[in-house]
Write a protein that holds these residues in place. Sequence first.
Motif, PDB file in Angstrom:
ATOM      1  N   ILE A 146       3.848   8.627   7.328  1.00 42.16           N
ATOM      2  CA  ILE A 146       3.789   9.960   6.290  1.00 42.16           C
ATOM      3  C   ILE A 146       2.369   9.529   5.770  1.00 42.16           C
ATOM      4  N   GLU A 147       1.446  10.578   5.600  1.00 41.99           N
ATOM      5  CA  GLU A 147       0.128  10.328   5.159  1.00 41.99           C
ATOM      6  C   GLU A 147       0.012  11.057   3.661  1.00 41.99           C
ATOM      7  N   ILE A 148      -0.525  10.254   2.948  1.00 44.91           N
ATOM      8  CA  ILE A 148      -0.669  10.926   1.508  1.00 44.91           C
ATOM      9  C   ILE A 148      -1.877  11.606   1.521  1.00 44.91           C
ATOM     10  N   GLY A 149      -1.773  12.683   0.902  1.00 42.70           N
ATOM     11  CA  GLY A 149      -2.895  13.621   0.752  1.00 42.70           C
ATOM     12  C   GLY A 149      -3.799  13.262  -0.166  1.00 42.70           C
ATOM     13  N   LYS A 150      -5.156  13.964  -0.118  1.00 50.14           N
ATOM     14  CA  LYS A 150      -6.027  13.603  -1.082  1.00 50.14           C
ATOM     15  C   LYS A 150      -5.841  13.733  -2.408  1.00 50.14           C
ATOM     16  N   THR A 151      -5.192  15.081  -2.589  1.00 49.12           N
ATOM     17  CA  THR A 151      -4.659  15.400  -3.992  1.00 49.12           C
ATOM     18  C   THR A 151      -3.174  14.863  -4.537  1.00 49.12           C
ATOM     19  N   SER A 152      -2.590  13.872  -3.651  1.00 47.84           N
ATOM     20  CA  SER A 152      -1.375  13.460  -3.977  1.00 47.84           C
ATOM     21  C   SER A 152      -0.987  12.950  -5.147  1.00 47.84           C
ATOM     22  N   SER A 153      -0.059  13.201  -5.909  1.00 41.30           N
ATOM     23  CA  SER A 153       0.290  12.726  -7.141  1.00 41.30           C
ATOM     24  C   SER A 153       0.618  11.150  -7.102  1.00 41.30           C
ATOM     25  N   ALA A 154       0.743  10.726  -5.938  1.00 45.19           N
ATOM     26  CA  ALA A 154       1.014   8.974  -5.509  1.00 45.19           C
ATOM     27  C   ALA A 154      -0.059   8.459  -5.915  1.00 45.19           C
ATOM     28  N   ILE A 155      -1.359   9.118  -5.652  1.00 49.96           N
ATOM     29  CA  ILE A 155      -2.620   8.163  -5.684  1.00 49.96           C
ATOM     30  C   ILE A 155      -2.796   7.364  -7.033  1.00 49.96           C
ATOM     31  N   GLY A 156      -3.173   6.341  -6.977  1.00 47.49           N
ATOM     32  CA  GLY A 156      -3.164   5.589  -8.059  1.00 47.49           C
ATOM     33  C   GLY A 156      -1.947   4.829  -8.549  1.00 47.49           C
ATOM     34  N   LYS A 157      -0.819   5.257  -7.926  1.00 45.76           N
ATOM     35  CA  LYS A 157       0.446   4.577  -8.330  1.00 45.76           C
ATOM     36  C   LYS A 157       0.796   3.194  -7.430  1.00 45.76           C
ATOM     37  N   THR A 158       1.809   2.402  -7.758  1.00 48.71           N
ATOM     38  CA  THR A 158       2.239   1.660  -7.070  1.00 48.71           C
ATOM     39  C   THR A 158       3.593   1.854  -6.527  1.00 48.71           C
ATOM     40  N   LEU A 159       3.709   1.204  -5.682  1.00 49.70           N
ATOM     41  CA  LEU A 159       5.182   1.349  -4.806  1.00 49.70           C
ATOM     42  C   LEU A 159       6.157   1.200  -5.845  1.00 49.70           C
ATOM     43  N   ARG A 160       6.139   0.111  -6.696  1.00 51.64           N
ATOM     44  CA  ARG A 160       7.367  -0.097  -7.905  1.00 51.64           C
ATOM     45  C   ARG A 160       7.180   0.991  -8.918  1.00 51.64           C
ATOM     46  N   GLU A 161       5.895   1.754  -9.174  1.00 53.12           N
ATOM     47  CA  GLU A 161       5.963   2.887  -9.995  1.00 53.12           C
ATOM     48  C   GLU A 161       6.694   4.019  -9.432  1.00 53.12           C
TER      49      GLU A 161
ATOM     50  N   PRO B  45       4.057  -4.467   2.178  1.00 57.33           N
ATOM     51  CA  PRO B  45       3.226  -4.622   1.021  1.00 57.33           C
ATOM     52  C   PRO B  45       4.119  -4.730  -0.167  1.00 57.33           C
ATOM     53  N   GLU B  46       3.432  -5.424  -1.162  1.00 56.55           N
ATOM     54  CA  GLU B  46       4.109  -5.936  -2.311  1.00 56.55           C
ATOM     55  C   GLU B  46       4.352  -4.758  -3.221  1.00 56.55           C
ATOM     56  N   ALA B  47       5.190  -5.003  -4.147  1.00 49.96           N
ATOM     57  CA  ALA B  47       5.691  -3.646  -4.993  1.00 49.96           C
ATOM     58  C   ALA B  47       4.535  -3.287  -5.834  1.00 49.96           C
ATOM     59  N   GLY B  48       3.555  -4.094  -6.337  1.00 49.13           N
ATOM     60  CA  GLY B  48       2.309  -3.769  -6.979  1.00 49.13           C
ATOM     61  C   GLY B  48       1.253  -3.071  -6.211  1.00 49.13           C
ATOM     62  N   PHE B  49       1.427  -2.963  -4.852  1.00 48.12           N
ATOM     63  CA  PHE B  49       0.181  -2.584  -4.033  1.00 48.12           C
ATOM     64  C   PHE B  49       0.144  -0.868  -4.563  1.00 48.12           C
ATOM     65  N   VAL B  50      -1.289  -0.573  -4.910  1.00 51.93           N
ATOM     66  CA  VAL B  50      -1.742   0.612  -5.206  1.00 51.93           C
ATOM     67  C   VAL B  50      -2.118   1.453  -4.277  1.00 51.93           C
ATOM     68  N   LEU B  51      -1.501   2.574  -4.431  1.00 50.55           N
ATOM     69  CA  LEU B  51      -1.870   3.649  -3.002  1.00 50.55           C
ATOM     70  C   LEU B  51      -3.014   4.378  -3.160  1.00 50.55           C
ATOM     71  N   ARG B  52      -3.701   4.855  -2.131  1.00 51.93           N
ATOM     72  CA  ARG B  52      -4.879   5.585  -2.104  1.00 51.93           C
ATOM     73  C   ARG B  52      -4.608   6.810  -1.511  1.00 51.93           C
ATOM     74  N   GLY B  53      -5.663   7.959  -1.246  1.00 52.07           N
ATOM     75  CA  GLY B  53      -5.685   9.035  -0.545  1.00 52.07           C
ATOM     76  C   GLY B  53      -5.627   8.652   0.615  1.00 52.07           C
ATOM     77  N   GLU B  54      -5.168   9.429   1.619  1.00 50.82           N
ATOM     78  CA  GLU B  54      -5.254   9.220   3.058  1.00 50.82           C
ATOM     79  C   GLU B  54      -4.656   7.862   3.613  1.00 50.82           C
ATOM     80  N   ASP B  55      -3.847   7.131   2.569  1.00 49.49           N
ATOM     81  CA  ASP B  55      -3.209   5.956   3.200  1.00 49.49           C
ATOM     82  C   ASP B  55      -1.870   6.782   3.985  1.00 49.49           C
ATOM     83  N   VAL B  56      -1.585   5.779   5.098  1.00 45.91           N
ATOM     84  CA  VAL B  56      -0.357   6.324   5.857  1.00 45.91           C
ATOM     85  C   VAL B  56       0.800   5.348   5.524  1.00 45.91           C
TER      86      VAL B  56
END
Length: 208
Positions: free
Chosen positions: A140-155, A179-190
């Motif tokens: 599942i790819e994170i889009g460039k405008t996803s609300s998940a960008i900049g958030k951690t898996l924990r959040e 990945p650890e719970a504190g991993f910060v997501l970026r756009g286009e991460d899969v």
Amino acid sequence: MKLIGVEGLEQARYQEIAIDIAHAIMMGEYHEGERILGRSTLAGRYNVSPETIRRAIAILQNVGVVMVNQGVGITVTSKAMAERFLKSFDQKGEIQSFIEDLKGLMDQRRENDLKIESHLNKLQGYMDRVMSRWLDVGEIEIGKTSSAIGKTLRELKIRERTGTTVVAVIRDGFEQFSPEAGFVLRGEDVLLAAGSAEGQTKLRQLIL
């Protein structure tokens, strides 16, 4: 219900008569060397056919309880053998009881086998459902405008909210597994997510 034929009844009856005569010998009604009543008389006494008496006497002669001589008739030969013969029938009853017990145990085993098979089938179904959660992995790819960008898996609380587990993140062509719970997501991460199809759909909606 299975019916017992006349022959079956006769067979059971001549065995009973043989036992009765042997018991009479053991109790002293007939003594060794003494002549027993003739076959016709015995047939009348037991209210059976002469053939039935003949079979009963044949049993006793075969085990040495009596002797049949032409012109003499039926003579008692051994009280001890009569007692031994009766004991053998007691043992036969014990053996029959043992056989019945074994049959009962076999029936129980068949019943247990059916229960075991049922439990195995249920366990197999449960295992298939559980394994499908972990063997179904989607990308599942994170889009460039996803609300998940900049958030951690924990959040994002992905596991709690979707039932899936992020087993790896692919970033710039490189996989980062577990990945650890504190991993910060970026756009286009899969995200490589393990879980049911329903859970993966929820995850896609979560990171839109």
